[in-house]
Scaffold this motif. Structure first.
Motif, mmCIF file in Angstrom:
data_model
loop_
_atom_site.group_PDB
_atom_site.id
_atom_site.type_symbol
_atom_site.label_atom_id
_atom_site.label_comp_id
_atom_site.label_asym_id
_atom_site.label_seq_id
_atom_site.Cartn_x
_atom_site.Cartn_y
_atom_site.Cartn_z
ATOM 1 N N PHE A 11 0.829 -1.198 0.000
ATOM 2 C CA PHE A 11 0.000 0.000 0.000
ATOM 3 C C PHE A 11 0.869 1.256 0.000
ATOM 4 C CE2 PHE A 11 -4.260 -1.609 1.850
ATOM 5 C CZ PHE A 11 -4.394 -2.454 0.773
ATOM 6 N N LYS A 12 1.985 1.222 0.764
ATOM 7 C CA LYS A 12 2.881 2.374 0.824
ATOM 8 C C LYS A 12 3.482 2.656 -0.543
ATOM 9 C CE LYS A 12 7.004 4.135 3.149
ATOM 10 N NZ LYS A 12 8.062 3.848 4.153
ATOM 11 N N ASP A 13 3.886 1.591 -1.251
ATOM 12 C CA ASP A 13 4.465 1.756 -2.584
ATOM 13 C C ASP A 13 3.447 2.310 -3.560
ATOM 14 O OD1 ASP A 13 6.957 0.816 -1.859
ATOM 15 O OD2 ASP A 13 6.444 -1.269 -2.286
ATOM 16 N N VAL A 14 2.186 1.846 -3.414
ATOM 17 C CA VAL A 14 1.144 2.307 -4.312
ATOM 18 C C VAL A 14 0.950 3.811 -4.175
ATOM 19 C CG1 VAL A 14 -1.324 2.232 -4.786
ATOM 20 C CG2 VAL A 14 -0.062 0.115 -4.387
ATOM 21 N N LYS A 15 0.960 4.309 -2.940
ATOM 22 C CA LYS A 15 0.767 5.733 -2.704
ATOM 23 C C LYS A 15 1.965 6.546 -3.190
ATOM 24 C CE LYS A 15 -2.187 5.127 1.360
ATOM 25 N NZ LYS A 15 -2.295 5.341 2.823
ATOM 26 N N ALA A 16 3.159 5.945 -3.092
ATOM 27 C CA ALA A 16 4.385 6.691 -3.376
ATOM 28 C C ALA A 16 4.723 6.748 -4.849
ATOM 29 C CB ALA A 16 5.558 6.075 -2.611
ATOM 30 N N ASN A 17 4.237 5.804 -5.644
ATOM 31 C CA ASN A 17 4.618 5.723 -7.052
ATOM 32 C C ASN A 17 3.540 6.293 -7.953
ATOM 33 O OD1 ASN A 17 7.238 3.991 -7.559
ATOM 34 N ND2 ASN A 17 6.177 3.090 -5.814
ATOM 35 N N PRO A 18 3.933 7.030 -8.977
ATOM 36 C CA PRO A 18 2.952 7.527 -9.943
ATOM 37 C C PRO A 18 2.416 6.382 -10.782
ATOM 38 C CG PRO A 18 5.184 7.949 -10.713
ATOM 39 C CD PRO A 18 5.313 7.390 -9.323
ATOM 40 N N ALA A 19 1.307 6.623 -11.451
ATOM 41 C CA ALA A 19 0.714 5.592 -12.311
ATOM 42 C C ALA A 19 1.669 5.200 -13.424
ATOM 43 C CB ALA A 19 -0.599 6.099 -12.890
ATOM 44 N N ARG A 20 1.732 3.904 -13.730
ATOM 45 C CA ARG A 20 2.531 3.429 -14.843
ATOM 46 C C ARG A 20 1.634 3.014 -15.999
ATOM 47 N NH1 ARG A 20 7.534 -0.156 -12.422
ATOM 48 N NH2 ARG A 20 8.397 1.443 -11.067
ATOM 49 N N MET A 21 0.381 3.314 -15.874
ATOM 50 C CA MET A 21 -0.547 3.003 -16.947
ATOM 51 C C MET A 21 -1.048 4.318 -17.530
ATOM 52 S SD MET A 21 -0.735 -0.287 -17.145
ATOM 53 C CE MET A 21 -2.268 -0.654 -17.969
ATOM 54 N N PRO A 22 -1.177 4.371 -18.864
ATOM 55 C CA PRO A 22 -0.883 3.291 -19.801
ATOM 56 C C PRO A 22 0.621 3.134 -20.021
ATOM 57 C CG PRO A 22 -1.435 5.264 -20.992
ATOM 58 C CD PRO A 22 -1.623 5.596 -19.532
ATOM 59 N N THR A 23 1.004 2.012 -20.629
ATOM 60 C CA THR A 23 2.371 1.796 -21.088
ATOM 61 C C THR A 23 2.332 1.602 -22.600
ATOM 62 O OG1 THR A 23 3.177 0.817 -19.031
ATOM 63 C CG2 THR A 23 4.359 0.244 -21.039
ATOM 64 N N PHE A 24 3.122 2.402 -23.318
ATOM 65 C CA PHE A 24 3.217 2.283 -24.768
ATOM 66 C C PHE A 24 4.576 1.662 -25.107
ATOM 67 C CE2 PHE A 24 0.461 5.882 -23.884
ATOM 68 C CZ PHE A 24 -0.636 5.630 -24.692
ATOM 69 N N ILE A 25 4.569 0.618 -25.934
ATOM 70 C CA ILE A 25 5.811 -0.017 -26.373
ATOM 71 C C ILE A 25 5.851 0.013 -27.898
ATOM 72 C CG2 ILE A 25 7.232 -2.102 -26.394
ATOM 73 C CD1 ILE A 25 6.055 -2.892 -23.748
ATOM 74 N N PHE B 169 7.584 -1.435 -31.269
ATOM 75 C CA PHE B 169 8.300 -2.604 -31.778
ATOM 76 C C PHE B 169 8.777 -2.320 -33.200
ATOM 77 C CE2 PHE B 169 5.384 -4.115 -28.611
ATOM 78 C CZ PHE B 169 6.040 -5.150 -27.959
ATOM 79 N N GLU B 170 10.000 -2.723 -33.482
ATOM 80 C CA GLU B 170 10.536 -2.637 -34.825
ATOM 81 C C GLU B 170 11.007 -4.017 -35.257
ATOM 82 O OE1 GLU B 170 13.987 -0.278 -37.400
ATOM 83 O OE2 GLU B 170 13.454 0.401 -35.384
ATOM 84 N N ARG B 171 10.397 -4.547 -36.318
ATOM 85 C CA ARG B 171 10.671 -5.901 -36.800
ATOM 86 C C ARG B 171 10.566 -6.927 -35.669
ATOM 87 N NH1 ARG B 171 12.283 -5.304 -41.975
ATOM 88 N NH2 ARG B 171 13.253 -3.327 -42.552
ATOM 89 N N GLY B 172 9.525 -6.765 -34.836
ATOM 90 C CA GLY B 172 9.232 -7.719 -33.780
ATOM 91 C C GLY B 172 9.971 -7.500 -32.483
ATOM 92 N N ARG B 173 10.871 -6.509 -32.419
ATOM 93 C CA ARG B 173 11.663 -6.276 -31.224
ATOM 94 C C ARG B 173 11.253 -4.970 -30.560
ATOM 95 N NH1 ARG B 173 17.614 -8.279 -31.995
ATOM 96 N NH2 ARG B 173 17.963 -6.646 -30.496
ATOM 97 N N PRO B 174 11.044 -4.964 -29.225
ATOM 98 C CA PRO B 174 10.721 -3.705 -28.539
ATOM 99 C C PRO B 174 11.905 -2.755 -28.560
ATOM 100 C CG PRO B 174 11.046 -5.495 -26.951
ATOM 101 C CD PRO B 174 11.092 -6.117 -28.306
ATOM 102 N N THR B 175 11.680 -1.508 -28.995
ATOM 103 C CA THR B 175 12.765 -0.538 -29.128
ATOM 104 C C THR B 175 12.563 0.711 -28.288
ATOM 105 O OG1 THR B 175 11.724 0.467 -31.068
ATOM 106 C CG2 THR B 175 13.314 -1.303 -31.475
ATOM 107 N N ASN B 176 11.334 0.958 -27.830
ATOM 108 C CA ASN B 176 11.076 2.173 -27.054
ATOM 109 C C ASN B 176 9.876 1.939 -26.153
ATOM 110 O OD1 ASN B 176 11.158 4.824 -26.129
ATOM 111 N ND2 ASN B 176 11.523 5.677 -28.166
ATOM 112 N N THR B 177 9.920 2.478 -24.934
ATOM 113 C CA THR B 177 8.824 2.327 -23.982
ATOM 114 C C THR B 177 8.476 3.684 -23.378
ATOM 115 O OG1 THR B 177 9.491 0.067 -23.413
ATOM 116 C CG2 THR B 177 8.038 1.188 -21.872
ATOM 117 N N ILE B 178 7.188 3.992 -23.329
ATOM 118 C CA ILE B 178 6.696 5.219 -22.695
ATOM 119 C C ILE B 178 5.718 4.805 -21.611
ATOM 120 C CG2 ILE B 178 5.524 7.427 -23.046
ATOM 121 C CD1 ILE B 178 6.177 7.055 -26.066
ATOM 122 N N ARG B 179 6.006 5.160 -20.369
ATOM 123 C CA ARG B 179 5.118 4.814 -19.252
ATOM 124 C C ARG B 179 4.389 6.058 -18.775
ATOM 125 N NH1 ARG B 179 9.419 1.133 -18.275
ATOM 126 N NH2 ARG B 179 8.663 -0.998 -18.214
#
Length: 354
Positions: A92-106, A108-118
């Protein structure tokens, strides 16, 4: 041009990764407020920039497609009221302390993840995706294909198998080993480099050196690849581009016989490998090598490569009468699973053999 594609199965997503050069995935949830807030921005980008077989925009509900989300490390921190969701792994403490990580955008280039936006950051999302569209246009204009382009994309010597993706990057560089290599050429890491081989007209190798591997005292090579996650390995691609006769005093050979061993805790010695039945033995013929890219495809007995955390690739001999074998690139295709706790690998018994 069109709306984002709603992903309803892992197979559908894998097929899209194989058929489109670039894929943007929006990992979201119905209970996620920021996901709804940024959705119109994402849908507008999809309408403007999606192109068949080039750029695909997808939406993946993490509650409905938990296996896909877990495969790419997508988790969510939500409010305390929502904390009964199984996606919440923090206190619960971690939940309050951390900002939302949703949505997450990934991306992919030729099937491989190359960039992530949280998180819901419209400015960053717009910047990343428009840059992606520019790169896709340049690649398309220059005739980019499976043989690679000048845009810096990962080079692949043959078509990606339908329903699977390039998972070569899942290797753990710390444990990578290559036995009997000639020190005048590349290292184990060279074989897994994402770049196009210099022998196909891509200039000099990295730092001016040779960007391929040759064996030393005889034709044998032993490559040990530990992985950061447990993989389902569908197939391999091996690229070997020896020079033509007369271009070199001693022309190296392409691999002919290859033995594969899974889930060993260390690199196998050559004598040790001779005493252990391989999980699969492969013999490559002259006709197996693509004349344009110098690449041979190796289809694996998929049922025996379902939970792989390490792979020994043993080049037993070469195709010819030479004394050395050359390998330029190795690509691994399949599915990546959960991240593995790094540490000592457990040795699997000989029941893995044939």
């Amino acid at each position: 041009m069109g709306s984002p594609i709603n992903i309803t199965s892992k197979e559908q997503f894998n097929n899209l990764l194989s058929s489109s050069t670039f894929v943007v995935a929006d990992f979201h949830a119905q209970w996620c407020g920021p996901c709804h807030a940024i959705a119109p921005v994402y849908e507008q980008l999809s309408a403007q920039l999606s192109r068949p077989n080039r750029i695909a925009f997808t939406k993946i509900d993490v509650d409905q497609q938990q296996e896909i989300a877990k495969a790419y490390g997508v988790t969510a921190y939500v409010s305390v009221e929502q904390s009964t969701y199984k996606w919440v792994t923090a206190s619960f403490k971690d939940v309050k302390a951390n900002p939302a990580r949703m949505p997450t955008f990934i991306v992919f280039e030729r099937g491989r993840p190359t960039n992530t936006i949280r998180g819901a950051d419209p400015s960053k999302l717009n910047q990343v995706i428009r840059k992606l569209a520019t790169e896709a246009s340049k690649s398309e204009a220059s005739g980019g294909s499976a043989e690679g382009s000048s845009s810096g994309a990962t080079w692949i010597g043959a078509a990606t198998p339908k329903g699977y993706s390039d998972i070569t990057e899942e290797y753990d560089v710390k444990g990578l080993e290559l036995l009997n290599r000639d020190s005048d050429f590349g290292t184990a890491r060279t074989l897994l480099e994402p770049s196009k081989p210099s022998a196909l007209g891509n200039g000099k190798g990295k730092d001016g050196g040779s960007d391929w591997v040759e064996s030393d005292t005889d034709e044998q090579l032993m490559l040990f690849i530990p992985f950061k996650s447990t993989l389902k390995v569908h197939s391999l691609q091996i690229t070997s581009l020896p020079p033509s006769e007369g271009e070199d005093d001693e022309v190296p050979m392409r691999p002919k016989t290859i033995h594969l061993y899974t889930n060993r805790s260390h690199v196998l010695g050559f004598d040790e490998a001779d005493d252990i039945p391989p999980v699969q033995a492969v013999t490559l013929e002259a006709g197996d090598w693509d004349p344009k890219t110098g690449t041979a495809k190796i289809d694996l007995r998929f049922v025996k490569f379902q939970s792989v955390f390490s792979l020994n690739i043993f080049v037993v001999d070469g195709d010819g009468d030479g004394e050395k074998t050359r390998v330029d690139r190795i690509r691994i295709f399949g599915e990546a699973g959960e991240k593995r706790e790094m540490g000592k690998l457990e040795k699997i018994g000989d029941d893995q053999g044939e």
